[in-house]
Each structure stands twice: as structure tokens, then as C-alpha cells.
Design a protein around this motif. Sequence first.
Motif, mmCIF file in Angstrom:
data_model
loop_
_atom_site.group_PDB
_atom_site.id
_atom_site.type_symbol
_atom_site.label_atom_id
_atom_site.label_comp_id
_atom_site.label_asym_id
_atom_site.label_seq_id
_atom_site.Cartn_x
_atom_site.Cartn_y
_atom_site.Cartn_z
ATOM 1 N N SER A 31 0.827 -1.214 0.000
ATOM 2 C CA SER A 31 0.000 0.000 0.000
ATOM 3 C C SER A 31 0.859 1.260 0.000
ATOM 4 O O SER A 31 0.416 2.311 -0.460
ATOM 5 C CB SER A 31 -0.965 0.005 1.182
ATOM 6 N N LEU A 32 2.082 1.166 0.510
ATOM 7 C CA LEU A 32 2.999 2.317 0.531
ATOM 8 C C LEU A 32 3.888 2.388 -0.713
ATOM 9 O O LEU A 32 4.714 3.283 -0.836
ATOM 10 C CB LEU A 32 3.886 2.242 1.781
ATOM 11 N N GLY A 33 3.722 1.438 -1.624
ATOM 12 C CA GLY A 33 4.536 1.428 -2.839
ATOM 13 C C GLY A 33 5.953 0.942 -2.609
ATOM 14 O O GLY A 33 6.865 1.268 -3.387
ATOM 15 N N LEU A 34 6.153 0.137 -1.574
ATOM 16 C CA LEU A 34 7.489 -0.360 -1.249
ATOM 17 C C LEU A 34 7.743 -1.716 -1.882
ATOM 18 O O LEU A 34 6.817 -2.436 -2.241
ATOM 19 C CB LEU A 34 7.641 -0.469 0.274
ATOM 20 N N ALA A 35 9.007 -2.070 -1.974
ATOM 21 C CA ALA A 35 9.416 -3.377 -2.475
ATOM 22 C C ALA A 35 10.356 -3.996 -1.450
ATOM 23 O O ALA A 35 10.867 -3.319 -0.565
ATOM 24 C CB ALA A 35 10.112 -3.228 -3.827
ATOM 25 N N GLY A 36 10.561 -5.311 -1.582
ATOM 26 C CA GLY A 36 11.473 -6.010 -0.689
ATOM 27 C C GLY A 36 10.938 -7.369 -0.319
ATOM 28 O O GLY A 36 10.239 -8.010 -1.096
#
Length: 94
Positions: A31-36
Motif C-alpha cells: 500500500s505504501l509502494g514499497l518493495a522487498g
Amino acid sequence: MAGPGREVRARVYGNVQGVGFRIWARDEATSLGLAGWIRNEADGSVTTRIAGLDEAVSTMIERLWKGPSGALVSRVDVEELAPGNTFVEFRIVA
């Protein structure tokens, strides 16, 4: 990732396994546009690697302190990493 990027490795301690923490973290990160990625550790902690815009990474670190209902976080250790990995999504790994 546009703008200033940030990458961290965070280890979350407490009652964080068996409470849906990894699924919750994947949904929050997405939802925050993060990857990992995120995974359970043998000692009962959870490790995650988070990459994205600085503000979004900071928000995710704050959210890690709370976790999903049922989690009881006692500590979050954060290690800053040099940005540059090419994660394309946020995944749960074994």
C-alpha cells in the motif's frame, strides 16, 4: 522509484510469529509502494528488507512497531543499507 530512495533491513522482535505479521507487512508495504521481502527467523523474530521512497520507508518502520492485531512488538532494529537492489514487489520468503 522516483525521488530519494532508501533501503533498510529491519529485525522485529516480540510476539511476531503466528499472528499474521508477514501477510500484514506485505499488505502495508504494498500500500505504501514499497518493495522487498519479509521472513520468519528461527529465534521467533521477523526480518524484512524494505526499499522505496524515504518517506514511505520511514512510515513502514513506524508501522512495524505496531504490527497487526495479536502482535506484541518489543523491539525493532533497523540497519540502513545502500539503495540499489532491484526489488519489483514486496514478497514473503521462506
